[in-house]
Design a protein around this motif. Structure first.
Motif, PDB file in Angstrom:
ATOM      1  N   GLN A 102       0.824  -1.208   0.000  1.00  0.00           N
ATOM      2  CA  GLN A 102       0.000   0.000   0.000  1.00  0.00           C
ATOM      3  C   GLN A 102       0.855   1.255   0.000  1.00  0.00           C
ATOM      4  O   GLN A 102       0.474   2.279  -0.581  1.00  0.00           O
ATOM      5  CB  GLN A 102      -0.938  -0.011   1.206  1.00  0.00           C
ATOM      6  N   GLN A 103       2.019   1.192   0.658  1.00  0.00           N
ATOM      7  CA  GLN A 103       2.942   2.324   0.651  1.00  0.00           C
ATOM      8  C   GLN A 103       3.590   2.496  -0.722  1.00  0.00           C
ATOM      9  O   GLN A 103       3.827   3.613  -1.174  1.00  0.00           O
ATOM     10  CB  GLN A 103       4.027   2.125   1.711  1.00  0.00           C
ATOM     11  N   ILE A 104       3.849   1.379  -1.385  1.00  0.00           N
ATOM     12  CA  ILE A 104       4.502   1.414  -2.695  1.00  0.00           C
ATOM     13  C   ILE A 104       3.566   1.951  -3.770  1.00  0.00           C
ATOM     14  O   ILE A 104       3.969   2.764  -4.607  1.00  0.00           O
ATOM     15  CB  ILE A 104       5.003   0.010  -3.077  1.00  0.00           C
ATOM     16  N   ASN A 105       2.322   1.479  -3.757  1.00  0.00           N
ATOM     17  CA  ASN A 105       1.373   1.874  -4.798  1.00  0.00           C
ATOM     18  C   ASN A 105      -0.002   2.149  -4.188  1.00  0.00           C
ATOM     19  O   ASN A 105      -0.750   1.226  -3.884  1.00  0.00           O
ATOM     20  CB  ASN A 105       1.259   0.781  -5.858  1.00  0.00           C
ATOM     21  N   PRO A 106      -0.358   3.421  -4.024  1.00  0.00           N
ATOM     22  CA  PRO A 106      -1.645   3.766  -3.413  1.00  0.00           C
ATOM     23  C   PRO A 106      -2.837   3.575  -4.341  1.00  0.00           C
ATOM     24  O   PRO A 106      -3.979   3.764  -3.924  1.00  0.00           O
ATOM     25  CB  PRO A 106      -1.467   5.243  -3.060  1.00  0.00           C
ATOM     26  N   TYR A 107      -2.597   3.191  -5.593  1.00  0.00           N
ATOM     27  CA  TYR A 107      -3.682   3.078  -6.571  1.00  0.00           C
ATOM     28  C   TYR A 107      -4.207   1.651  -6.717  1.00  0.00           C
ATOM     29  O   TYR A 107      -5.074   1.396  -7.553  1.00  0.00           O
ATOM     30  CB  TYR A 107      -3.211   3.594  -7.936  1.00  0.00           C
ATOM     31  N   ILE A 108      -3.674   0.733  -5.912  1.00  0.00           N
ATOM     32  CA  ILE A 108      -4.136  -0.648  -5.978  1.00  0.00           C
ATOM     33  C   ILE A 108      -4.823  -1.032  -4.675  1.00  0.00           C
ATOM     34  O   ILE A 108      -4.713  -0.328  -3.662  1.00  0.00           O
ATOM     35  CB  ILE A 108      -2.973  -1.628  -6.263  1.00  0.00           C
ATOM     36  N   HIS A 109      -5.541  -2.165  -4.700  1.00  0.00           N
ATOM     37  CA  HIS A 109      -6.196  -2.686  -3.506  1.00  0.00           C
ATOM     38  C   HIS A 109      -5.452  -3.947  -3.053  1.00  0.00           C
ATOM     39  O   HIS A 109      -5.121  -4.808  -3.877  1.00  0.00           O
ATOM     40  CB  HIS A 109      -7.646  -3.032  -3.803  1.00  0.00           C
TER      41      HIS A 109
END
Length: 256
Positions: A102-109
């Protein structure tokens, strides 16, 4: 489908910027990237292979990543499991890995499950997925994953690593399955694990990178280069070979 949902399925300007190096590739375009955004995958095992494959796919833009692992982090894991630090010791691997993604990519679930994959939960966890990525460390779970993937016709990419060597293959559609390749009666040695046999820090990460690469080819471009083929990687010689395998007519998992 209403227009609001259609807008949510499209790549935002921020996502376009994040994935711009992929979209620039010959043979990989916005359509391929949007397919990644819509993809729903399950990663079985958040150890040496699971950590790396999860991070690579999160960075690449796979829209929903589901994690399952009942283990907690130990000091010996830090040698090869790149998502964890000494501050994470004692916490569930799946939960810590979820936070990292979640820290790496905020656009995924990202969803995490800290239960052991078993016959009570396997159907619900696997049935609705677009792809299963297996990187667990025991035969019992691998056979169960293969069985449920066969039941619901869910594609499976399986990776393993021990010592200086690794294996990778894909089961999809009407291809031969995991149990065709490794019959249960011949592979019931549950002691063949990193904890007992050892593993070089790089071996699981090499195999995870290959597994993630294959997953991107499949999810974005519908390519299946290792369908019904076994890739063998030797970390001492830096050589790899690919072998074909076929249906075992007595296989209880994929044969009627």
């Amino acid at each position: 489908m209403d227009s609001e949902l259609e807008m949510n399925l499209e790549l935002s300007d921020a996502e376009m910027h994040l994935y711009s190096r992929q979209i620039l590739l010959d043979g990989w375009d916005i359509e391929a990237q949007e397919k990644l955004k819509l993809a729903n995958i399950l990663i079985v095992g958040c150890g040496g292979i699971g950590c790396t494959v999860a991070e690579l796919l999160a960075r690449a833009g796979v829209g929903q990543i589901n994690l399952i692992d009942s283990d907690t982090i130990e000091m010996s894991n830090l040698q090869r499991q790149i998502a964890y630090t000494t501050y994470d010791i004692g916490f569930y691997k799946a939960d810590i890995l979820k936070k990292r993604l979640q820290q790496i990519n905020p656009y995924i679930h990202v969803n995490s499950c800290t239960e052991k994959l078993n016959r009570e939960n396997a159907n619900d966890l696997i049935a609705a997925q677009d792809l299963i990525l297996d990187g667990c460390d025991n035969f019992e779970t691998r056979y169960l994953v293969n069985e449920i993937c066969q039941k619901y016709s869910v594609p499976l990419i399986s990776a393993s690593a021990i010592g200086f060597q690794g294996q990778l293959f894909m089961v999809e559609g009407n291809s031969a399955c995991y149990e065709c390749l490794f019959p249960k009666e011949q592979h019931d040695n549950e002691s063949l694990r990193c904890a007992d046999s050892g593993v070089l820090a790089t071996t699981p990460n090499v195999m995870a990178s290959l597994q993630a690469h294959h997953a991107l080819l499949y999810l974005g471009l519908a390519k299946t280069p290792l369908k019904q083929k076994l890739l063998l990687w030797n970390g001492l010689t830096m050589m790899q070979k690919v072998l074909n395998f076929t249906h075992d007519q007595s296989c209880q998992a994929c044969q009627p």
